[in-house]
Design an enzyme around this catalytic site. Structure first.
Site, PDB file in Angstrom:
ATOM      1  N   ALA A 182       0.848  -1.184   0.000  1.00 36.62           N
ATOM      2  CA  ALA A 182       0.000   0.000   0.000  1.00 36.62           C
ATOM      3  C   ALA A 182       0.882   1.232   0.000  1.00 36.62           C
ATOM      4  O   ALA A 182       2.090   1.142   0.218  1.00 36.62           O
ATOM      5  CB  ALA A 182      -0.899   0.015   1.241  1.00 36.62           C
ATOM      6  N   GLU A 227       1.114   5.555   1.039  1.00 40.27           N
ATOM      7  CA  GLU A 227       0.580   6.589   1.935  1.00 40.27           C
ATOM      8  C   GLU A 227       0.375   7.960   1.299  1.00 40.27           C
ATOM      9  O   GLU A 227       0.408   8.974   2.015  1.00 40.27           O
ATOM     10  CB  GLU A 227       1.540   6.741   3.118  1.00 40.27           C
ATOM     11  CG  GLU A 227       2.913   7.379   2.787  1.00 40.27           C
ATOM     12  CD  GLU A 227       4.033   6.396   2.514  1.00 40.27           C
ATOM     13  OE1 GLU A 227       3.743   5.241   2.116  1.00 40.27           O
ATOM     14  OE2 GLU A 227       5.210   6.775   2.679  1.00 40.27           O
ATOM     15  N   ASN A 228       0.135   8.060  -0.008  1.00 36.59           N
ATOM     16  CA  ASN A 228      -0.068   9.361  -0.647  1.00 36.59           C
ATOM     17  C   ASN A 228      -0.943  10.267   0.213  1.00 36.59           C
ATOM     18  O   ASN A 228      -1.941   9.837   0.771  1.00 36.59           O
ATOM     19  CB  ASN A 228      -0.755   9.179  -2.001  1.00 36.59           C
ATOM     20  CG  ASN A 228      -0.181   8.023  -2.769  1.00 36.59           C
ATOM     21  OD1 ASN A 228       0.991   8.029  -3.107  1.00 36.59           O
ATOM     22  ND2 ASN A 228      -0.991   6.999  -3.010  1.00 36.59           N
ATOM     23  N   GLU A 258      -0.341   2.937   6.881  1.00 41.94           N
ATOM     24  CA  GLU A 258      -0.423   4.013   5.874  1.00 41.94           C
ATOM     25  C   GLU A 258      -1.013   5.268   6.498  1.00 41.94           C
ATOM     26  O   GLU A 258      -0.571   6.382   6.215  1.00 41.94           O
ATOM     27  CB  GLU A 258      -1.239   3.574   4.655  1.00 41.94           C
ATOM     28  CG  GLU A 258      -0.745   2.286   3.981  1.00 41.94           C
ATOM     29  CD  GLU A 258       0.735   2.250   3.671  1.00 41.94           C
ATOM     30  OE1 GLU A 258       1.348   3.311   3.474  1.00 41.94           O
ATOM     31  OE2 GLU A 258       1.311   1.129   3.642  1.00 41.94           O
TER      32      GLU A 258
END
Ligand code: ZN
Length: 866
Positions: free
Chosen positions: A259, A261-262, A295
């Protein structure tokens, strides 16, 4: 060409504002950027922007289009000369998302657009200063066909949206927080969404949404629940509140890692987001919970405080793993969580540190940063944070974290900034703690206990040895926190003191700082049994002088759950290894071990999940690590026999548990998860009886009320082998063939069979549902075989190595990052006998000769040691 930490220089230009306009099209997406450039270094003449795999259509400076002789462009960069102190640079590029199989930059997955920019994917979208210390404020406009792509998302708040002609629509996003471009994200497509709301402790309402493939919304609730619990936990434990008014998570089928973490727009591999009891195991649920938290926690450790350069990767990853481990410990059972984290550290990070791929949590050089998202950076990185907490103490750790948040918010920081936030007792102590980040290799601790009856004293002498690693011949001792406690020979707690006649206590916090140190304890009225690494609060290998009898006492009586579990594990391992050497009589007796393990079931604080960890014998790859030159066949046979013995010795407990009703299939509380784990551990012991266990396992498969039970039975069947396994697989395939995540399990469970896995793997590579383009599926075949089937991967004839080599070569052609990760399965090749080594080396050289990417070549060259 290697990039070195010592070559770091501050950026010469800043990008104060970034405005980007995306005109989305599957084959020709036009990206128009407008960058407000500020010169920082007055002597800097050239602005060199990173960019690759794009068509450059237009460059303008301060509104004037440049002619081709006014800029320089090559395969990896665009250079603009003679900019003033401030300039507005406009760039138009055209990219082809449909051709992007590498899954970095802008690509299509299941007909939906998404991006992956960490670490260096943004440079495949537009020319930019693609480095984490270039923080910019973004405004993003997205235009797409409305019918095909009704949902448009990017970081931050949506400030405008509307319809356009030709069936297109648009949306504009503004992210008020400065961020590096690796945190940029864009998503467009048709999704089913679930929505919720979280009110922060200061009273701000945050809109939450999870967007998934149409039809999958029923599997997103657990992730949403995990998100809300993570948000509340970060407020309660780290005083961190969420900062935007929206938070989105999007599920993507084709994704290189877990995944991402934007900022405000996390993107997840669907395998780590979607879960319901019918299709996901308890382990999957716990992974979803942990990764959603991970995240989310990056919003502070990674995003608000980001990295100066990629060498500092551990600053965000190690710290964030530490935070998600703590979260899971608070949500679940702390001891079970610790055991599972240590198991994974030992299984993945210790071998890395022991082999040719060893590197410090902060490496000094890399060719391809994607290759440094490693167990050392993530898992050892988390352990180093734990070490710091032990060294400074819990309260100083808490306030040091607040200092770190206060002083580094909004900056691109270093590990020095992090370590500098804590109040160590001296500068020397701080420098020593930082050394954990700078030095590779797992410290080996050797413990010697001397009881001095005349003085009622016990001397614990601990030596630390760190073996040389690639490029680091000499090692410096590290500060190693030790929690030491004692039992009497009969298993009573022994309260000792550090001064003769002084105060006594159950547990002592000591720190080993030198190569060798003796810690003396007083008040021992007889021989005592020390536990020197209670809680496993340092990532070290421990070699004690405890006898088997001492360990049996620990299994039955040690109050620290980690030590109790570990004593049982090392006893079982000794028994199995002795048997594999043909010296069973020299090792501890498995029936006696089983007798000690039994006490777990009558403890006042009995916990089925913990008991499950206790009765689970070590796995084959653990045993490989514990032996000089592993003999896979002998160890495999000894392990099977040990499981049979344990199954026999624990027969009454096993029958009791397996005959009592299973927990409610949809219950996800710790008791239910723990009991299912125990039942699975017992089933797996039963399976060691071979094909004769087939009927019982097949019955368990048919009676299974959820995916956890289904997989426990299937795993047993895969070990037992025989017709029953095929019968179950047929039913499974018919039931689940349209469900990609479940079908990944169909592949991985088969290749893990120690007796039939390789044969099945060959057949499965021709299965109509097999594809190299989906990383989950590719890993379910090749990754699962290499990691979960050590016996056949290390087959003496080299057939296992050859199979995985074929896979790596084929995957590399479409996705070098995923191929490079699979090379890691060869990292222990030099530990095997000469025959196996030559087969492994041949496989590695064949991969080298048949691949082209820097990703794979760097991994092969380091693995070979060339
Ligand atoms: Zn992370």
């Amino acid at each position: 060409m290697a990039i070195k930490l010592s070559d770091y220089t501050a950026p010469a230009f800043a990008i104060a504002r970034t405005e980007i306009d995306f005109d989305l099209d599957a084959h020709a997406t036009r990206v128009r950027s407008k960058l407000t450039i500020k010169r920082i270094d007055r002597h800097a003449a050239d602005l060199v922007l990173n960019g690759e795999k794009m068509m450059l259509e237009r460059v303008a400076v301060n509104g004037r289009d440049l002619g081709e002789d006014e800029y320089a462009v090559d395969d990896v960069s665009l250079t603009l000369r003679g900019l003033g102190d401030e300039a507005v640079v406009e760039i138009t590029t055209v990219i082809d998302p449909s051709a992007n199989t590498e899954l970095t930059g802008l690509y299509l997955s299941g007909g939906r657009f998404c991006t992956q920019c960490e670490a260096e994917g943004f440079r495949r979208i537009t020319y930019f200063l693609d480095r984490p210390d270039c923080l910019s404020r973004y405004t993003v406009r997205v235009t797409a066909d409305k019918a095909g792509f009704p949902t448009l998302l990017s970081n931050g708040d949506r400030v405008e949206a509307g319809d356009l002609e030709n069936g297109r629509h648009y949306a504009v996003f503004e992210d008020p927080f400065l961020k590096p471009c690796y945190l940029f994200a864009l998503v467009a497509g048709r999704y089913d969404s679930i929505e919720d709301r979280f009110v922060t402790r200061s009273g701000k309402a945050v809109y939450l949404a999870i967007h998934v493939d149409p039809g999958q919304a029923g599997r997103a609730w657990f992730a949403m629940d995990s998100l809300k619990r993570s948000m509340a936990w970060d407020e309660a434990v780290f005083e961190r509140e969420y900062d935007l008014s929206e938070f989105h998570i999007v599920a993507v089928r084709d994704f290189n890692f877990g995944a991402m973490e934007n900022k405000g727009l996390n993107i997840f591999n669907s395998s780590l987001l979607l879960a319901d009891p019918d299709t996901a195991t308890d382990a999957d649920f716990l992974n979803v919970e942990g990764v959603v938290a991970h995240e989310y926690f990056h919003n502070w450790t990674g995003n608000r405080i980001t990295l100066r350069d990629w060498f500092q990767l551990c600053l965000k990853e190690g710290l964030t793993v530490f935070r998600d481990q703590e979260f899971s410990s608070d949500q679940r059972n702390r001891a079970v969580q610790r055991i599972s984290d240590v198991e994974s550290l030992r299984a993945r990070q210790f071998p890395e540190d022991d082999g040719p791929l060893a590197h410090p949590p902060r490496p000094g050089a890399y060719e391809e940063i994607d290759n440094f998202y490693t167990a050392t950076v993530y898992q050892k990185g988390a352990e180093v944070v734990r070490v710091i907490r032990e060294l400074v103490g819990k309260d100083a750790f808490r306030s040091g974290m607040q200092t770190f948040f206060d002083t580094c918010d909004g900056t691109a920081a270093t590990l020095e900034d992090f370590v500098g936030s804590f109040n160590f007792s001296s500068e020397a102590d701080r420098a020593a703690a930082l050394r954990w980040y700078e030095q590779a290799g797992t410290p080996q601790l050797h413990v010697e206990t001397v009881y001095r009856p005349g003085d009622d004293a016990v001397d614990i002498t601990v030596r630390q040895v760190i073996a040389p690693t690639q490029g680091e011949p000499d090692k410096t001792p590290l500060p190693i926190p030790l929690r030491i406690g004692f039992l009497t020979a009969t298993g009573e707690p022994a309260r000792l003191g550090t001064q003769a006649g002084g105060e006594v206590s159950d547990e002592h916090h000591c720190v080993l700082r030198e190569d060798r140190q003796t810690f003396t304890f007083h008040g021992a009225s007889g021989r005592v049994i020390p536990a020197v690494l209670r809680g496993f609060n340092a990532p070290v290998r421990l070699h004690t002088d405890l006898t088997d009898e001492d360990r049996l006492v620990q299994v039955a009586h040690e109050p620290d759950p980690f030590t109790r579990w570990d004593a049982g594990q090392s006893l079982m391992a000794s028994a199995i290894i002795a048997a594999a050497d043909g010296k069973a009589q020299d090792g501890p007796d498995l029936d006696r071990i089983a007798g000690a393990l039994r006490t777990e079931f009558s403890r006042p604080d009995y916990d089925p999940g913990f008991a499950a960890s206790v009765v689970r014998p070590p796995v084959l790859s653990d045993l490989f690590q514990m032996t000089g030159t592993p003999d896979p066949e002998a160890l495999y046979k000894a392990l099977i026999r040990a499981r049979q013995t344990l199954a026999h010795a624990l027969k009454d407990l096993i029958e009791d548990e397996l005959q009592s009703p299973a927990p409610a299939p949809d219950a996800l509380d710790n008791e239910a998860i723990g009991r299912r784990a125990l039942r699975a551990a017992f089933l797996s012991l039963q399976a060691a009886r071979g094909p004769e266990a087939g009927d019982q396992l097949l019955a368990a498969f048919k009676a299974a009320g959820n995916m956890t039970e289904t997989m426990a039975a299937l795993r047993g069947l895969s070990q037992a082998g025989g017709q029953a396994f095929d019968t179950a697989l047929e039913a499974f395939e018919i039931r689940w063939r349209d469900d990609a995540l479940v079908m990944d399990k169909f592949f991985s469970i088969q290749v893990a069979s120690a007796t039939e896995g390789l044969e099945r793997a060959h057949a499965l590579s021709a299965h109509p549902l097999f594809t190299l383009k989906n990383p989950n599926r590719a890993r379910a075949l090749y990754g699962a075989f290499a990691m979960a089937n050590p016996r056949q991967f290390h087959a003496a004839d080299g057939s296992g190595y050859a199979f995985v080599a074929d896979g790596i070569i084929a995957i590399e052609a479409v996705n070098p990052m995923t191929a490079a990760r699979l090379v890691r399965s060869f990292e222990t090749w030099r530990r095997f006998d000469a025959g196996r080594q030559s087969k492994a080396e041949a496989a590695l050289r064949r991969i080298r000769a048949n691949t082209h990417s820097v990703n794979v070549h760097e991994m092969i060259d380091r693995t070979l040691g060339d």
